[in-house]
Write an enzyme that holds these catalytic residues in place. Structure first.
Site, mmCIF file in Angstrom:
data_model
loop_
_atom_site.group_PDB
_atom_site.id
_atom_site.type_symbol
_atom_site.label_atom_id
_atom_site.label_comp_id
_atom_site.label_asym_id
_atom_site.label_seq_id
_atom_site.Cartn_x
_atom_site.Cartn_y
_atom_site.Cartn_z
ATOM 1 N N LYS A 153 -20.113 37.966 6.529
ATOM 2 C CA LYS A 153 -18.911 37.757 7.072
ATOM 3 C C LYS A 153 -17.823 38.096 6.065
ATOM 4 O O LYS A 153 -18.134 38.489 4.780
ATOM 5 C CB LYS A 153 -18.752 36.027 7.078
ATOM 6 C CG LYS A 153 -18.859 35.579 5.608
ATOM 7 C CD LYS A 153 -18.527 34.183 5.744
ATOM 8 C CE LYS A 153 -17.622 33.529 4.575
ATOM 9 N NZ LYS A 153 -17.410 32.119 4.390
ATOM 10 N N HIS A 183 -24.963 32.170 6.608
ATOM 11 C CA HIS A 183 -25.943 31.849 5.656
ATOM 12 C C HIS A 183 -26.199 30.382 5.894
ATOM 13 O O HIS A 183 -27.367 29.779 5.597
ATOM 14 C CB HIS A 183 -25.751 32.209 4.345
ATOM 15 C CG HIS A 183 -24.746 31.387 3.524
ATOM 16 N ND1 HIS A 183 -23.352 31.767 3.540
ATOM 17 C CD2 HIS A 183 -24.668 30.242 2.850
ATOM 18 C CE1 HIS A 183 -22.756 30.916 2.842
ATOM 19 N NE2 HIS A 183 -23.285 30.092 2.350
ATOM 20 N N GLU A 221 -16.455 21.586 -0.984
ATOM 21 C CA GLU A 221 -16.866 22.307 -2.358
ATOM 22 C C GLU A 221 -15.984 21.832 -3.241
ATOM 23 O O GLU A 221 -14.963 21.321 -3.136
ATOM 24 C CB GLU A 221 -16.384 23.772 -2.237
ATOM 25 C CG GLU A 221 -17.172 24.608 -0.747
ATOM 26 C CD GLU A 221 -16.826 25.724 -0.619
ATOM 27 O OE1 GLU A 221 -17.561 26.775 -0.900
ATOM 28 O OE2 GLU A 221 -15.656 26.050 -0.246
ATOM 29 N N ASP A 240 -12.006 31.034 7.023
ATOM 30 C CA ASP A 240 -13.233 31.205 6.154
ATOM 31 C C ASP A 240 -14.345 30.310 6.247
ATOM 32 O O ASP A 240 -15.576 30.764 5.948
ATOM 33 C CB ASP A 240 -12.606 30.950 4.669
ATOM 34 C CG ASP A 240 -13.782 31.399 3.597
ATOM 35 O OD1 ASP A 240 -14.197 32.764 3.736
ATOM 36 O OD2 ASP A 240 -13.972 30.674 2.795
ATOM 37 N N HIS A 245 -19.079 28.700 9.578
ATOM 38 C CA HIS A 245 -19.917 27.612 9.200
ATOM 39 C C HIS A 245 -20.007 26.333 10.097
ATOM 40 O O HIS A 245 -20.939 25.912 10.512
ATOM 41 C CB HIS A 245 -19.915 27.263 7.762
ATOM 42 C CG HIS A 245 -20.072 28.661 6.961
ATOM 43 N ND1 HIS A 245 -21.023 29.673 7.176
ATOM 44 C CD2 HIS A 245 -19.341 28.856 5.782
ATOM 45 C CE1 HIS A 245 -20.532 30.480 6.149
ATOM 46 N NE2 HIS A 245 -19.698 30.091 5.424
ATOM 47 N N LYS A 338 -11.690 22.948 -0.338
ATOM 48 C CA LYS A 338 -12.148 23.425 -1.999
ATOM 49 C C LYS A 338 -11.578 22.345 -2.806
ATOM 50 O O LYS A 338 -10.640 21.738 -2.503
ATOM 51 C CB LYS A 338 -11.567 24.837 -2.089
ATOM 52 C CG LYS A 338 -12.170 25.826 -1.204
ATOM 53 C CD LYS A 338 -12.202 27.256 -1.800
ATOM 54 C CE LYS A 338 -12.838 28.336 -1.102
ATOM 55 N NZ LYS A 338 -14.291 28.180 -1.233
HETATM 56 P P1 NAD Z 1 -18.091 43.442 -4.125
HETATM 57 O O1 NAD Z 1 -16.835 44.178 -4.342
HETATM 58 O O2 NAD Z 1 -18.508 42.734 -5.344
HETATM 59 O O3 NAD Z 1 -19.072 44.749 -3.686
HETATM 60 C C1 NAD Z 1 -18.842 45.572 -3.141
HETATM 61 C C2 NAD Z 1 -20.055 46.690 -3.121
HETATM 62 O O4 NAD Z 1 -19.334 47.862 -2.206
HETATM 63 C C3 NAD Z 1 -19.946 47.294 -4.387
HETATM 64 O O5 NAD Z 1 -21.290 47.591 -4.825
HETATM 65 C C4 NAD Z 1 -19.344 48.819 -4.350
HETATM 66 O O6 NAD Z 1 -19.812 49.957 -5.108
HETATM 67 C C5 NAD Z 1 -19.490 49.119 -3.013
HETATM 68 N N1 NAD Z 1 -18.488 49.985 -2.394
HETATM 69 C C6 NAD Z 1 -17.238 49.684 -2.219
HETATM 70 N N2 NAD Z 1 -16.658 51.010 -1.463
HETATM 71 C C7 NAD Z 1 -17.471 51.718 -1.440
HETATM 72 C C8 NAD Z 1 -17.621 52.999 -0.495
HETATM 73 N N3 NAD Z 1 -16.481 53.315 -0.228
HETATM 74 N N4 NAD Z 1 -18.890 53.567 -0.331
HETATM 75 C C9 NAD Z 1 -20.145 52.910 -0.855
HETATM 76 N N5 NAD Z 1 -20.090 51.688 -1.276
HETATM 77 C C10 NAD Z 1 -18.653 51.155 -1.511
HETATM 78 O O7 NAD Z 1 -18.287 42.461 -2.862
HETATM 79 P P2 NAD Z 1 -19.381 41.490 -2.312
HETATM 80 O O8 NAD Z 1 -18.731 40.252 -3.007
HETATM 81 O O9 NAD Z 1 -20.574 41.933 -2.987
HETATM 82 O O10 NAD Z 1 -19.185 41.423 -0.850
HETATM 83 C C11 NAD Z 1 -19.777 42.077 -0.084
HETATM 84 C C12 NAD Z 1 -19.364 41.737 1.341
HETATM 85 O O11 NAD Z 1 -19.954 40.434 1.331
HETATM 86 C C13 NAD Z 1 -18.119 41.589 1.669
HETATM 87 O O12 NAD Z 1 -18.132 41.714 3.191
HETATM 88 C C14 NAD Z 1 -17.877 40.040 1.395
HETATM 89 O O13 NAD Z 1 -16.886 39.441 2.393
HETATM 90 C C15 NAD Z 1 -19.201 39.504 1.936
HETATM 91 N N6 NAD Z 1 -19.606 38.281 1.287
HETATM 92 C C16 NAD Z 1 -19.721 38.087 0.204
HETATM 93 C C17 NAD Z 1 -20.029 36.679 -0.396
HETATM 94 C C18 NAD Z 1 -20.090 36.657 -2.070
HETATM 95 O O14 NAD Z 1 -20.787 35.696 -2.272
HETATM 96 N N7 NAD Z 1 -19.913 37.565 -2.758
HETATM 97 C C19 NAD Z 1 -20.194 35.670 0.066
HETATM 98 C C20 NAD Z 1 -20.075 35.967 1.714
HETATM 99 C C21 NAD Z 1 -19.995 37.300 2.354
#
Ligand code: NAD
Length: 491
Positions: A153, A183, A221, A240, A245, A338
């Site tokens: 998401k 999730h 939250e 969000d 959810h 939140k």
């Molecule tokens: P983040 O910014 O921490 O990590 C992004 C990752 O993408 C990194 O590994 C980076 O190297 C890689 N990346 C960026 N540009 C790139 C490119 N051009 N080519 C290849 N790799 C590339 O983000 P995150 O928090 O891990 O979130 C990732 C996804 O999960 C997003 O869609 C976010 O909305 C979703 N999400 C995250 C969470 C969370 O708790 N972090 C929760 C729900 C959903």
């Protein structure tokens, strides 16, 4: 009670964004726990793919520190064995760097066995902007065939963007290959909700507007926007949390029994619920934004996101109606926010009072309440009315029949698998039941969009609410106007 470990076929799982926050906090620890649980067959490989310049050894060190920080268990030997399955590819989702190397991990097409295709999972743990490029390159480099993609998401920002995203993915992957994660659906209690409804005779006959007064769904939250300021200030609680959810929880509570527990049968029924939702009336919705607390150094929402004119909601409460035979007249009250007083995700099914009290007015009003706690302390409680023990005539009291999973199911129940563990294993098994289908997501946006458009048109400003409170006072009014009240938000 002994839990069964259902074996899965050998698999390859590529994590695009393998160095990101989600990979570190959720995906890699979940895989490690399944490895420790004996569910990772010999030959399974996990391939991190991201832009960061490092080799496999450096990535293994990175994974080890993620496990130490976010998993916290496992012996040195277990960690070493798990790490031996980890690989890394420097790859650009936007360009062509690394794609041939990634392709080199897999058999060539002429070895692809159609009857028994290898299990290849591609987890899109990157910004949604990159999803289209990933899908196209997976196809162009010959990895789409038989592959499964997992999409995080947010899935779109409104109906139009969700549709575009669906079309982009559909250009290279069949719907049966696409796993859109929510999730919340991976939580033990959420699945128990289906078991309770459809595995027992006790509840289903009462599960309708004749017996249920109303239903409350709360996802509270204590955290603020947690480093996601830019995204959150564009999204807000409605996009969000509510659109995905809470909507999914509402679907599971309200849906008709599917003919069988199979992915399309369940998702067809959920879709019917979303399509049966009435548009939300503007006076049936309350938006809030948390204030700061200078005494304890807590910044306000506007301080957190660095936008003093922000009108984004960090809280939303609304009354929804599912217009069908089962639910006509039974409102669903949904709220999420939140920086609230406690972290608590809970569904309360409030049954109607008995039609006539034989005990007289002094006995008071009593109604059954089924409480389904998703977090923390997953479990289910049914509140029943009994006689207050002791002398003094027939006084009634409500007591809970508590079924905490820890007590009922022993060791396994006290540590239900994390949602990501279950969902990732479902992808590997090819079971889409707990994943959102494209049409479900679009229907949810079709219901959400007019609400947000209404706020924009009216220049609506969210009501302030105190940090560590239960939200804005207007949310109480939403209930009180109907002669009802919210259950408390308790940890
Ligand atoms: P983040 O910014 O921490 O990590 C992004 C990752 O993408 C990194 O590994 C980076 O190297 C890689 N990346 C960026 N540009 C790139 C490119 N051009 N080519 C290849 N790799 C590339 O983000 P995150 O928090 O891990 O979130 C990732 C996804 O999960 C997003 O869609 C976010 O909305 C979703 N999400 C995250 C969470 C969370 O708790 N972090 C929760 C729900 C959903």
């Amino acid at each position: 009670m002994v839990s069964r470990v259902i074996p899965v076929d050998p698999f390859d799982l590529v994590i695009f964004g393998g160095t990101g926050d989600l990979a570190q906090r959720k995906i890699l620890p979940a895989l490690f726990r399944r490895f420790r649980g004996g569910q990772m067959p010999t030959g399974a490989r996990i391939i991190g793919a991201a832009r960061a310049s490092m080799d496999t050894d450096a990535y293994r060190a990175f994974v080890m520190s993620a496990l130490q920080e976010f998993s916290g268990d496992g012996s040195a030997q277990e960690i070493a064995d798990f790490l031996s399955r980890i690989h890394y590819v420097i790859l650009d989702a936007d360009g062509d760097t690394g794609w041939s190397t990634l392709r080199g991990f897999f058999d060539q097409d002429d070895e692809f066995d159609e009857a028994n295709p290898p299990v290849r999972v591609f987890y899109f743990s990157v910004r949604p902007r990159l999803f289209g490029g990933l899908a196209e390159r997976l196809y162009r480099y010959g990895m789409a065939k038989g592959g499964r993609i997992v999409v995080e998401k947010p899935f779109g920002n409104d109906l139009e963007t969700a549709r575009t995203l669906n079309q982009m993915l559909a250009a290279y992957f069949h719907e049966s290959q696409i796993y859109r994660i929510d999730h919340y659906l991976g939580k033990e209690t959420v699945q128990n909700l289906m078991a309770i409804r459809f595995g027992n005779m006790l509840f289903e006959p009462l599960w309708n507007s004749q017996y249920v007064d109303h239903i409350q769904i709360t996802v509270a939250e204590t955290v603020d926007v947690e480093g996601r300021e830019d995204y959150y200030d564009r999204a807000g609680a409605m996009r969000d949390m509510m659109q995905n959810h809470l909507m999914q929880l509402l679907c599971l509570i309200a849906m008709e029994p599917p003919a069988k527990f199979d992915s399309d049968a369940v998702r067809d029924e959920k879709l019917k619920v979303i399509r049966a939702l009435d548009p939300v009336q503007p006076h049936h919705i309350v938006r809030g934004q948390y204030s700061g607390d200078a005494d304890v150094g807590l910044p306000s929402y506007r301080d957190t996101v660095g936008n003093q004119r922000s009108t984004t909601e960090s809280y939303v409460a609304l009354k929804a109606h599912v217009s069908n035979w089962r639910w006509a007249g039974t409102p669903f009250y949904l709220r999420t926010g939140k920086r609230l007083v406690a972290r608590s995700s809970v569904i309360n099914v409030m049954f109607k009072d008995a039609p006539h009290s034989i005990f007289g007015a002094d006995a008071g009003r009593h109604a059954n309440l089924l409480t389904i706690r998703l977090q923390p302390n997953e479990g289910i409680t049914l509140q029943v009315t009994i006689k207050e023990p002791g002398q003094g005539g027939m006084r009634l009291v409500d007591v809970p029949l508590d079924m905490s999973f820890a007590e009922a199911l022993g060791k396994e129940g006290s540590h239900p698998a994390d949602a990501y563990e279950r969902l990732i294993m479902d992808v590997i098994r090819g079971n889409q039941t707990l994943f959102m289908r494209g049409d479900e997501v679009e229907a949810a946006w079709a219901w959400t969009d007019p609400v947000i458009a209404g706020w924009t048109a009216r220049g609506d400003v969210p009501k302030p609410y105190d940090s560590a409170s239960i939200g804005p006072g207007d949310a109480d009014l939403l209930m009180r106007r109907d002669g009802r009240e919210w259950r408390g938000i308790r940890p």
